[in-house]
Scaffold this active site. Structure first.
Site, short mmCIF file in Angstrom:
data_model
loop_
_atom_site.label_atom_id
_atom_site.label_comp_id
_atom_site.label_asym_id
_atom_site.label_seq_id
_atom_site.Cartn_x
_atom_site.Cartn_y
_atom_site.Cartn_z
N HIS A 182 9.01 -16.53 5.42
CA HIS A 182 7.90 -15.71 4.92
C HIS A 182 8.32 -14.24 4.97
CE1 HIS A 182 3.85 -14.10 4.53
NE2 HIS A 182 3.30 -15.27 4.59
N GLY B 135 9.13 -20.12 7.76
CA GLY B 135 8.40 -20.88 6.73
C GLY B 135 9.33 -21.51 5.72
N TYR C 296 0.91 -21.31 13.78
CA TYR C 296 1.11 -22.10 12.55
C TYR C 296 -0.16 -22.88 12.21
CZ TYR C 296 4.81 -22.95 9.21
OH TYR C 296 5.60 -22.91 8.09
#
Ligand code: YXS
Length: 257
Positions: A62, A106, A136
């Site tokens: 991410h 991610g 998460y």
């Protein structure tokens, strides 16, 4: 940010943002989605998702600069990473992740959401929410649970260690580990074998497996309790510390508050 190619019903999607180590920013995820739409429109029968040849980092996960700091859920439904996972899982043909280099955060989940994983022998996979104090989300954890055993998933998520591809392959989490020089040839040979099979049968089996893999019951009360627990984490001082430490290029100091 993304290069695409279509040859013999096989679509290739190459992550091309090395200056940010292929961090999955909103713009990049949008371009991946557009590429998948174009593949779908011409009936691509297998997708290879890769980084540029010789990449040291397949994706750093991410884009941390896009993680909200001020007490917002960092992995809410509309988050780019969540959209990418859904796009991969709902694409009506197999997506093969071809991995060279290291995979982080991610991006590990995105690779695990792919249908098949072929990796170079020296590739590594590091799940990093515990490094950033990111709580998460339930759907994301289910991706890990479906890809790995609970024990291995916990080791990845709790240690944030960079796990070698060979170990994950020996555990059945990665389909094949190959020498770098063989990886591309083996990946496209498999993609072509898939593309030569019946696309309707494969598409409907992929969709059935997606539904079965997500078929878990959870009471509304349990879901709300979990969301409340997650809110405590992304509202914590530790959450801001994780993101700040990355930006200041220093180790975070977590105080559990
Ligand atoms: O310093 P400049 O401005 O040149 O920028 C650097 C890095 O800051 C930037 N960059 C990133 N920017 C945003 N988001 C990222 N994920 C990211 N990763 C890197 O890219 C420029 C070059 O990076 P640099 O100098 O560190 O490259 P390197 O080759 O020395 O090291 C490569 C890595 C991947 C080992 C290193 O960049 C790194 O540790 N990146 C962060 C990996 C990470 O923790 N990813 C998790 C992101 S959060 C996420 O995925 C989920 C929310 S979760 O954590 O819950 O799983």
């Amino acid at each position: 940010m993304v290069q695409i190619d279509i040859t013999d019903h096989v679509g290739t999607l190459t992550l091309d943002r090395d200056e940010r180590r292929n961090a999955l920013c909103e713009e990049m995820v949008h371009r991946i989605a557009s590429a998948l739409d174009s593949f779908r429109s011409v009936g691509v029968r297998c997708v290879v998702l890769r980084a540029r040849p010789g990449a040291r980092v397949w994706s750093s996960g991410h884009d941390i600069n896009e993680l909200p700091v001020a007490g917002l859920d960092p992995l809410a439904w509309r988050d780019p990473l969540r959209k990418l996972i859904r796009d991969i899982e709902s694409f009506p043909a197999p997506v093969i992740a071809m991995i060279e280099g290291s995979v982080w955060g991610g991006a590990c989940e995105a690779v695990f959401a792919c249908d098949l994983i072929l990796a170079a022998r020296d590739a590594t996979f590091a799940a990093t929410p515990a490094k950033l104090n990111v709580p998460y989300n339930i759907g994301g954890l289910l991706t890990f649970l479906n890809a790995a055993t609970l024990r291995i998933g916990k080791e990845m998520l709790f240690t944030a260690d960079a796990i070698p591809a060979e170990r994950l392959c020996s555990l059945g989490i990665i389909n094949h580990v190959l020498d770098t020089l063989e990886l591309e040839q083996a990946t496209y040979a498999m993609a072509r074998r898939i593309a030569a099979n019946a696309p309707l049968s494969i598409a409907v089996m992929k969709e059935q497996l997606r539904i079965l893999a997500g078929a878990h019951s959870m009471s509304p009360e349990e879901f709300e309790r979990i969301q409340g627990l997650r809110r405590v984490v992304y509202n914590s001082k530790d959450y801001g510390e994780g993101v700040r430490a990355f930006k200041e290029k220093r180790k975070p100091v977590f105080r559990g508050e």
